[in-house]
Design an enzyme around this catalytic site. Sequence first.
Site, PDB file in Angstrom:
ATOM      1  N   ASP A 172       0.272  37.208 -30.044  1.00 36.96           N
ATOM      2  CA  ASP A 172      -0.869  38.032 -29.659  1.00 36.96           C
ATOM      3  C   ASP A 172      -1.877  38.158 -30.793  1.00 36.96           C
ATOM      4  OD1 ASP A 172      -0.168  39.284 -26.854  1.00 36.96           O
ATOM      5  OD2 ASP A 172       1.653  39.044 -28.010  1.00 36.96           O
TER       6      ASP A 172
ATOM      7  N   ARG B 145      -2.543  39.796 -18.063  1.00 34.95           N
ATOM      8  CA  ARG B 145      -1.972  40.031 -19.386  1.00 34.95           C
ATOM      9  C   ARG B 145      -1.677  38.683 -20.031  1.00 34.95           C
ATOM     10  NH1 ARG B 145       1.494  36.921 -18.619  1.00 34.95           N
ATOM     11  NH2 ARG B 145       2.518  37.546 -20.524  1.00 34.95           N
TER      12      ARG B 145
HETATM   13  O1  MRU Z   1       2.987  42.948 -22.495  1.00 34.52           O
HETATM   14  P1  MRU Z   1       2.330  41.655 -22.253  1.00 34.52           P
HETATM   15  O2  MRU Z   1       2.918  40.856 -21.176  1.00 34.52           O
HETATM   16  O3  MRU Z   1       0.843  41.740 -22.211  1.00 34.52           O
HETATM   17  O4  MRU Z   1       2.686  40.902 -23.592  1.00 34.52           O
HETATM   18  C1  MRU Z   1       1.842  40.063 -24.195  1.00 34.52           C
HETATM   19  C2  MRU Z   1       2.376  38.733 -24.061  1.00 34.52           C
HETATM   20  O5  MRU Z   1       2.150  38.133 -23.041  1.00 34.52           O
HETATM   21  C3  MRU Z   1       3.274  38.218 -25.051  1.00 34.52           C
HETATM   22  O6  MRU Z   1       3.440  38.867 -26.206  1.00 34.52           O
HETATM   23  C4  MRU Z   1       3.248  36.722 -25.134  1.00 34.52           C
HETATM   24  O7  MRU Z   1       4.475  36.285 -25.533  1.00 34.52           O
HETATM   25  C5  MRU Z   1       2.204  36.188 -26.072  1.00 34.52           C
HETATM   26  S1  MRU Z   1       0.636  36.205 -25.427  1.00 34.52           S
HETATM   27  C6  MRU Z   1       0.525  34.661 -24.803  1.00 34.52           C
END
Ligand code: MRU
Length: 351
Positions: A231, A51
Site C-alpha cells: 500500500d 479497495r
Molecule cells: O483492506 P484492504 O483490502 O483495502 O487492504 C489493502 C490491500 O488490498 C492490501 O494491503 C493489498 O495486499 C495491497 S494493495 C494492492
Amino acid sequence: MLVEGKSYQTVWMEGSSVFLIQQNLLPFEFKIHECKTYWETCMAITDMVVRGAGAIGAAAGYAMAQAFLLSQSKEKSVLIREAKQDIEHTRPTAKNLFYAVDRVYKAGLVSPENAVMEAHKVALEDMESSRSIGKYGSGLFKSKTNVLTHCNAGWLAFVDYGTALAPVYLAKRQGKEVFVYVDETRPRGQGARLTAWELKNDEIPHVIIPDNAAASLMAQKKIDMVIVGADRIAANGDTANKIGTLGRAILAKEFGIPFYVAAPSSTFDLDCPNGKEIPIEERSQDEVLYQTGPDVNGNLVKVMVTSPGSEALNPAFDVTPAKYITGFITEKGIIKPHFQSIRKMMTPLSL
Ligand code: MRU
C-alpha cells in the site's frame, strides 16, 4: 479481466459517473456500483466498495475529476480544495490515492476536461504497470512453483491484472505449473474472499489456508516463494501492506523462502523516509467482531463471531522492514530493497 466471458476493469468513468465493481459484495454477488458525484466516489472508497492500492488510486483520481466537472457550475477554488481534502481523507495508507489526486488536481487547474484526461491516464498507467509487473514477476517462476500470497493484490486491487497475482496469471499462460496458497482469512478476509474468487475465476489451482497455517506449511517446504502487494513503500524499502504481512515476511526469512513485494512506482513514497512515518489505518472493530456471508436463503447477513461485550483492536496494515524483503517487482524491473535502487527506479530516464 473476464467475468463470465465479459471483460471488466475494477474502476472506470463514463460521462461524469464513476463505475466500480462492488467488491464488498464479492464473492457472493457480482454487481457494478455507480457514483454520480465525487462525494459518492469518496463514500465508495471509505466503505471499501473499491479497495486495493491501485484501484483506490484510480477511483480517487476520477473523484477529483468529478469535482472539477461539478465546479464548472459552482464557486470554483473553494469547492475544489474541499473536494481534494475529502478525497484524501477517505483512506490514509495507500500512497496511490495521494499520487492520483495530486496529478489530477494539477491537471484540473488547466480545465475540467484536462482533469478527466489525466484521471484516465492514471488508470491506464496502472494497468500498464501491472502488465509489466506480471512480465518481470513471471520470470521468477520455475516450471512448477508453489506460491503464498497474503490479502488481495490481484486484478480487483488494481484497474486490471494486479500486482502480486499478475505474475501468477502470466506464469500459468506461459504453461508453468502454479499452485497458490491464499491467506488473510481475517479480519477482512480479502484473501479468502477476493483472491480465492479471482483464482477460481481464472482456473488457477489454489487453496485457502487459515492465517496461522503459514509457518507450518513453510516448515514442511510446501511454499517456494511469497509474493504480496503493497500500500505504501518508504524510501528505505520498509513496506506497509495488509496486517499479517510482517509475520509472513519474518517466517519466510526463517525458512529461507524468497519474499517479494510487487508494486508499481506509484506506491513508492520517496518523501517518507522509513516505515515509522507511514500512516496506518485503524478500521472499525466490527470487522473483527462480526463476519458477513449468505444465509441459507442466500441473503447476506452479519453475524457475531466473538464473545459478546469484548472489544477488538483492528489495525488494517503493518510495516515489513526492508531487511525481510528479497526484492520489489516493479514495472521497471525487479529491484533490491535499498534506498539507492529505489531512488534510481523512481528517477525519470531523462534525468
Ligand atoms: O483492506 P484492504 O483490502 O483495502 O487492504 C489493502 C490491500 O488490498 C492490501 O494491503 C493489498 O495486499 C495491497 S494493495 C494492492
